[in-house]
Scaffold this motif. Sequence first.
Motif: not given
Length: 165
Positions: A14-18, A74-85, A121-124
Amino acid sequence: MYLVELLLGLVYYLPAFVANGSGPMVRKGNPIDFGKNFTDGRRILGDGKTFEGLLMGLTYGTTVGVVLSFFLGIHWIVISFMESLGAMLGDMLGAFIKRRMNIPRGGRAPFLDQLDFIFGSTALGYLVGLSVTVYQFLLVVAIAFVAHVLTNIAAYRLRIKSVPW
């Protein structure tokens, strides 16, 4: 059980799609390539990749991660940032490749247009703990392809995009 696992894969992305979907909402912005050309004489990325779009994508995608962190940790905040990036960088890489192929901004590049952000998003995401199965990944690829086509048609009709692809 398998259906739940597959659908959870969609939640993970979802973070990557958004992030990928929010960048085009910026009508005008400052180009990331500063209007510069590559060695081949063509723009590096083009006017469609802006600092404002990047910031919007990172902000919206990471915000989704904040919400997901209540359910997934809580680790999903970092994962979502990296997915978004990763989604935004994947999209920029797609634009770079399109410019090298002499495809103008808004021009079609089937599969590249629909999937560049998923691969990025998968790579990061993997660098910081994203873990998906091959089946989850393939489902996300299929849904991303279909969703990209449908959302671009909608964005065109809403006059967010100048072309329906």
